[in-house]
Motif scaffolding. Structure first.
Motif, short mmCIF file in Angstrom:
data_model
loop_
_atom_site.label_atom_id
_atom_site.label_comp_id
_atom_site.label_asym_id
_atom_site.label_seq_id
_atom_site.Cartn_x
_atom_site.Cartn_y
_atom_site.Cartn_z
N UNK A 369 57.62 30.62 -101.03
CA UNK A 369 58.32 31.23 -99.89
C UNK A 369 58.26 32.76 -99.94
N UNK A 370 58.07 33.33 -101.14
CA UNK A 370 58.09 34.79 -101.26
C UNK A 370 56.74 35.43 -100.90
N UNK A 371 55.69 34.64 -100.78
CA UNK A 371 54.38 35.20 -100.44
C UNK A 371 54.14 35.22 -98.94
N UNK A 372 53.16 36.03 -98.53
CA UNK A 372 52.80 36.09 -97.11
C UNK A 372 51.30 35.81 -96.97
N UNK A 373 50.97 34.95 -96.04
CA UNK A 373 49.56 34.76 -95.68
C UNK A 373 49.37 35.56 -94.39
N UNK A 374 48.55 36.59 -94.46
CA UNK A 374 48.39 37.50 -93.32
C UNK A 374 47.00 37.32 -92.69
N UNK A 375 46.99 36.88 -91.45
CA UNK A 375 45.71 36.69 -90.76
C UNK A 375 45.36 37.95 -89.96
N UNK A 376 44.15 38.40 -90.14
CA UNK A 376 43.73 39.64 -89.46
C UNK A 376 42.50 39.40 -88.59
N UNK A 377 42.16 38.12 -88.39
CA UNK A 377 40.96 37.84 -87.60
C UNK A 377 41.11 36.56 -86.81
N UNK A 378 40.14 36.35 -85.97
CA UNK A 378 40.15 35.19 -85.09
C UNK A 378 40.06 33.89 -85.90
N UNK A 379 40.84 32.89 -85.51
CA UNK A 379 40.81 31.58 -86.19
C UNK A 379 40.36 30.53 -85.18
N UNK A 380 39.16 30.01 -85.37
CA UNK A 380 38.62 29.04 -84.41
C UNK A 380 39.36 27.71 -84.53
N UNK A 381 39.41 27.00 -83.42
CA UNK A 381 40.01 25.66 -83.41
C UNK A 381 39.34 24.79 -84.46
N UNK A 382 40.15 23.99 -85.13
CA UNK A 382 39.56 23.04 -86.09
C UNK A 382 39.37 23.62 -87.49
N UNK A 383 39.66 24.90 -87.68
CA UNK A 383 39.52 25.47 -89.03
C UNK A 383 40.87 25.42 -89.74
N UNK A 384 40.83 25.51 -91.08
CA UNK A 384 42.06 25.51 -91.87
C UNK A 384 42.93 26.71 -91.46
#
Ligand code: ZN
Length: 479
Positions: A369-384
């Motif tokens: 809970x203390x970590x952050x997953x930070x997305x900085x790019x496009x995530x296509x449908x069907x990907x993790x």
């Protein structure tokens, strides 16, 4: 199907039609066959497309024109070459160098994935429904890289038959291009403009797009055709909040990042925040051998940088060189990251979490809970990556089922893709309306949205082609 007359041009949308990855377009005019981009389909449910036969035997394709080095634009080239393509692959210098790194990395990942799957199946005592084979190997990737011919922006060059091509700065990643192909002579000559991925104006590191001003037909990407990005000046502020709050909680900031451009941009912003004392000094791991190699390529082509970046390099102040940066080159370096106490920023590929070292970091952090997953790019449908962004409560990574407890954040402003208004700015650089526009490289509803935007705001005639669809270019005027 062959064009019905000598002058007719036929355009086929093999990939990136009603989807975002797998860019492949075949242009046939007379006896000439040109493939524009030869990309990998990355959506999980479209992976089988990478195994489908090419619409034309590869030895009948004369030349390939490559818009840029992203995997979804160049990642199927090694297969094309393995199956008999012997023509030339035209690309800018940075694209040629980066595409080689990308294709080799992809070959390695595919070989590794097959080995891991085999081992897992053996352990779980189950058989695979398909033969487990890599799509291609490093040898095929090297053979593809050997066919590259370097071209420069603004200099038309001849292709087979009555065709010529010209590259224009797309401002998306280093060396990225839009490509205009001219076919035929005199009054029968027609131009087809392939947008490639369209970048943005006033961004750090690379040049602004310098679009072409005339084309009879236009294929236009629409990845963000229905949305507007965060403002650039907000990126630093959002990143600052995420880093400081995660450090306070005692977790890691895990950033799945594309090796090309995005990783360098993340370092650029972290460096700025560190210099301005807006985030605590902490270790930053670039755990991507590919990102490290690509950062080296940046140094070979200074003419592709914007003025500010060129100045920083001249003054020996590389914005990628921040205090606390650790480049994890070997697998052991990568594993050592897990033993670090306290908080760290971990930038690792692949950007959509489809493979690579990011998976190990997700396994270690996604249930914390203390970590952050930070997305900085496009995530296509069907990907993790998309599943996590969309709020999946549980995910399966490397054979383990994990509960998502980490904070999931995203910063859209990093995008290397134009948003809706920037796409319209690019379109408005054409001095006359094209005869027909084709909206490609977007999820179906987004492409449709942008198609109607083009019709309303630009009065263009626009359509969204289906995968596998072919059109005879002047013929579509009468249908
Ligand atoms: Zn791209």
């Amino acid at each position: 199907m062959a064009p019905s007359s000598q002058n007719a041009m036929r355009l086929s949308f093999i990939g990136a039609a009603k989807s975002v990855t797998g860019s492949r377009f075949l242009l046939e005019a007379g006896a000439s066959h040109v493939l524009v981009d030869c990309g990998l389909s990355q959506e999980r449910d479209m992976a089988s497309r990478n195994w489908q036969p090419f619409p034309l035997p590869p030895d009948r394709i004369d030349d390939v024109l490559l818009t840029h080095a992203h995997l979804d634009h160049c990642g199927l080239l090694p297969r094309l070459v393995r199956e008999g393509f012997r023509g030339r692959v035209f690309a800018t210098g940075p694209t040629a160098e980066i595409a080689r790194i990308v294709m080799l990395d992809s070959a390695r990942l595919q070989v590794e994935d097959v080995e891991q799957k085999k081992a897992r199946h053996e352990k779980e005592n189950r058989a695979s429904p398909h033969p487990l084979l890599p799509l291609y190997t490093e040898k095929d990737a090297e053979a593809a890289a050997a066919l590259f011919q370097v071209v420069t922006f603004g200099k038309p060059f001849p292709l087979k038959g009555d065709m010529e091509a010209e590259f224009f700065e797309a401002g998306h990643i280093m060396g990225s291009a839009s490509i205009r192909v001219r076919a035929g002579r005199g009054a029968a000559a027609r131009t087809v403009l392939f947008s490639g991925d369209i970048g943005r104006w006033d961004r750090p590191i690379i040049n602004d797009p310098a679009p072409c001003d005339q084309a009879d037909y236009v294929l236009m990407e629409s990845t963000y055709g229905d949305s507007l990005h965060d403002k650039d000046e907000e990126i630093g502020g959002i990143l600052e909040k995420i880093v400081t709050s995660t450090v306070r909680a005692g977790g890691n900031i895990v950033i799945p990042s594309f090796a090309i451009e995005r990783s360098q941009e993340v370092l650029y912003y972290l460096n700025t925040l560190l210099r301005e004392n807006r985030i605590p000094h902490l270790l930053v791991f670039l755990d991507s051998p590919m990102a490290t190699k690509v950062t080296d390529v940046f140094g070979h082509w200074p003419e592709y940088f914007d003025a500010e970046m060129a100045r920083l390099i001249r003054e020996n102040r590389s914005p990628f060189d921040l205090p606390g940066l650790v480049m994890a080159r070997s697998v052991d370096d990568s594993k050592a990251i897990n033993r670090i106490n306290g908080s760290a920023v971990i930038v690792a590929g692949a950007g959509m979490c489809t493979g690579g070292r990011i998976k190990h970091h997700l396994v270690r952090n996604i249930a914390r809970a203390e970590s952050t997953i930070l997305f900085v790019g496009y995530q296509a449908e069907g990907t993790l990556g998309r599943a996590i962004v969309d709020g999946a409560k549980q995910v399966r990574i490397l054979g383990q089922t994990l509960t998502v407890k980490a904070r999931v954040a995203r910063i859209e402003g990093f995008s290397a893709h134009a948003d809706r208004d920037e796409l319209l700015r690019w379109a408005s650089c054409l001095k006359t309306r094209p005869r027909q526009a084709f909206v490609i490289h977007g999820e179906p509803q987004v492409a449709e949205h942008f198609r109607s935007t083009l019709e309303q705001k630009m009065q263009w005639s626009a359509m969204v082609p289906s995968p596998g669809q072919s059109v005879e270019l002047d013929g579509i005027l009468s249908t």
